[in-house]
Scaffold this active site. Structure first.
Site, PDB file in Angstrom:
ATOM      1  N   HIS A  57       0.851  -1.194   0.000  1.00  0.00           N
ATOM      2  CA  HIS A  57       0.000   0.000   0.000  1.00  0.00           C
ATOM      3  C   HIS A  57       0.883   1.239   0.000  1.00  0.00           C
ATOM      4  CE1 HIS A  57      -3.247  -2.794   1.667  1.00  0.00           C
ATOM      5  NE2 HIS A  57      -3.523  -2.527   0.411  1.00  0.00           N
ATOM      6  N   GLU A  96       1.944   3.627   3.018  1.00  0.00           N
ATOM      7  CA  GLU A  96       2.495   3.036   4.244  1.00  0.00           C
ATOM      8  C   GLU A  96       4.025   3.110   4.209  1.00  0.00           C
ATOM      9  OE1 GLU A  96       0.536  -0.802   4.235  1.00  0.00           O
ATOM     10  OE2 GLU A  96      -1.442   0.129   4.290  1.00  0.00           O
ATOM     11  N   ARG A 101      -3.311   4.711  -1.935  1.00  0.00           N
ATOM     12  CA  ARG A 101      -3.160   3.344  -1.432  1.00  0.00           C
ATOM     13  C   ARG A 101      -2.922   2.316  -2.549  1.00  0.00           C
ATOM     14  NH1 ARG A 101      -5.463  -0.238   2.701  1.00  0.00           N
ATOM     15  NH2 ARG A 101      -6.577  -2.011   1.809  1.00  0.00           N
ATOM     16  N   ASN A 158      -3.623  -5.735  -2.220  1.00  0.00           N
ATOM     17  CA  ASN A 158      -3.853  -6.736  -1.170  1.00  0.00           C
ATOM     18  C   ASN A 158      -5.295  -7.223  -1.118  1.00  0.00           C
ATOM     19  OD1 ASN A 158      -2.413  -8.341   0.622  1.00  0.00           O
ATOM     20  ND2 ASN A 158      -3.171  -7.199   2.409  1.00  0.00           N
ATOM     21  N   HIS A 213       3.065  -4.154   6.384  1.00  0.00           N
ATOM     22  CA  HIS A 213       2.129  -3.043   6.172  1.00  0.00           C
ATOM     23  C   HIS A 213       2.207  -2.096   7.371  1.00  0.00           C
ATOM     24  CE1 HIS A 213      -0.513  -4.739   2.833  1.00  0.00           C
ATOM     25  NE2 HIS A 213       0.236  -5.779   3.127  1.00  0.00           N
ATOM     26  N   GLU A 230       1.503  -5.266  10.745  1.00  0.00           N
ATOM     27  CA  GLU A 230       1.027  -3.881  10.650  1.00  0.00           C
ATOM     28  C   GLU A 230       1.874  -3.103  11.644  1.00  0.00           C
ATOM     29  OE1 GLU A 230      -1.274  -2.625   8.645  1.00  0.00           O
ATOM     30  OE2 GLU A 230      -2.452  -4.340   7.974  1.00  0.00           O
TER      31      GLU A 230
HETATM   32 ZN   LIG Z   1      -1.433  -2.037   3.967  1.00  0.00          ZN
END
Ligand SMILES: [Zn+2]
Ligand SMILES: *[C@@H]1O[C@H](CO)[C@@H](O)[C@H](O)[C@H]1NC(C)=O
Length: 336
Positions: free
Chosen positions: A95, A98, A153, A170, A223, A297
């Site tokens: 993404h 990020e 994104r 994703n 991510h 994450e």
């Molecule tokens: Zn992500």
């Protein structure tokens, strides 16, 4: 002059820390590269060539595909060359916004070359495993966040019959594709694409993994944000047959991660821990037979979100590295 009264043990610890900090400096070959800053794609691309050229016995660069806008997708193979090695695949930058994610992949490779031969665990890992590191999957999107929209994104592919751009990479894998937590509308941020692997970037990644399935034993995808360590499944609330083991690994990895700066991570199967979402690369990799499949994450939990300050790159990467090394060591001890 009289010496100031400082407890001896503090001086010793301080000196020891300086020694520890300094001992690897001669291994830093990629001089001048700024790992504690966010780097644009131009810099990262040049870095992939430099780090490979400067560490020929440890790093090589391959191209696995080309993005929608025609940029080469470089993959770094990191490890001491030897026959019949198993591998861990790790990607960053799915993404676009990020930014801490690509920063971590760069940090990881730097730490690998910096500490190989000096630090026991990294040396064992690189002697016995290869790491395939994809520094940025969604390069076109990443470039767009630098030039046009910091909050972008998706990929930058054109959608037929729509003026809206891009697919969520994703949500674009063949794992319950577009059944839940994904959108069929090209204007949405979670658009799943016209079919699984409709994006050149996801297809390139999937082709590489499919072609090397016999060696790839773990898949890590990085991510941000939320401080989570997730494992399959996300496309269903059903748990995998490896749930108990993946739970135990995650629990131990986040415990290790917290030892450095106290950063708290939550962990669990994707669907029940955040939300059900189909078409993710972690679920797809798991269903291909890669048992050790995890999504990180990274920081934070929302104060800065995607716009994590550069001052947090170092602590974030340091603590994440601990968790990644923990998982990699576990995988090495549990090859299948
Ligand atoms: Zn992500
Ligand atoms: C498998 O990995 C090797 C590098 O180790 C690469 O050269 C090869 O192209 C990969 N196979 C496929 C089908 O992508």
């Amino acid at each position: 002059m009289e010496l100031p009264l400082i407890p001896t043990n503090i001086i010793l610890i301080d000196n020891l820390q300086n020694v520890l900090n300094g001992q690897f400096n001669n291994r830093v070959r990629s001089t001048g590269y700024q790992y504690e800053k966010y780097n644009n794609w131009e810099k990262i691309e040049a870095w992939t060539a430099d780090i490979a050229n400067e560490n020929p016995g440890l790093v090589s660069r391959l191209q696995i595909g080309t993005t929608f806008e025609g940029r080469p997708m470089y993959l770094l193979k990191v490890g001491k060359p030897s026959a019949n090695k198993k591998a861990i695949f790790m990607d960053c930058g799915f993404h676009a916004r990020e930014w801490i994610s690509p920063a971590f992949c760069q940090w990881f490779v730097r730490e690998a070359v910096r500490t190989y031969g000096k630090e026991t665990i990294m040396t064992q890992l690189l002697d016995n495993l290869d790491f395939y590191v994809l520094p940025v999957l969604n390069i076109d999107g990443y470039v767009y966040t630098w030039t046009n929209n910091r909050m972008w994104r998706k990929t930058r592919s054109v959608n037929a019959g729509s003026s809206c751009i891009g697919t969520d990479p994703n949500r674009n894998f063949n794992a319950g594709w577009c059944s839940v937590g994904a959108s069929g509308r090209p204007c949405d941020d979670t658009f799943c694409g016209t079919k699984p692997e409709s994006e050149k970037e996801t297809k390139a990644l999937a082709d590489f993994i499919r072609g090397n399935l016999s060696t790839i034993k773990a898949y890590l995808t990085i991510h941000s944000y939320s401080q989570l360590l997730l494992y399959p499944y996300s496309y269903t609330y059903d748990v995998t047959k490896d749930n108990v083991e993946l739970h135990a690994i995650s629990k131990a990895a986040v415990k290790e991660l917290a030892t450095l700066h106290g950063t708290k991570y939550t962990y669990g199967p994707g669907a029940s821990t955040i939300y059900p979402a189909a078409g993710g690369s972690d679920d797809w990799a798991y269903d291909q037979g890669i048992k050790y499949s995890f999504t990180f994450e990274l920081r934070d939990t929302g104060r800065y979100g995607f716009v994590l300050p550069e001052s947090q790159i170092k602590p974030t990467c340091e603590e994440t590295l601990i968790a990644v090394k923990y998982i990699a060591s576990y995988v090495l001890e549990h090859l299948y």
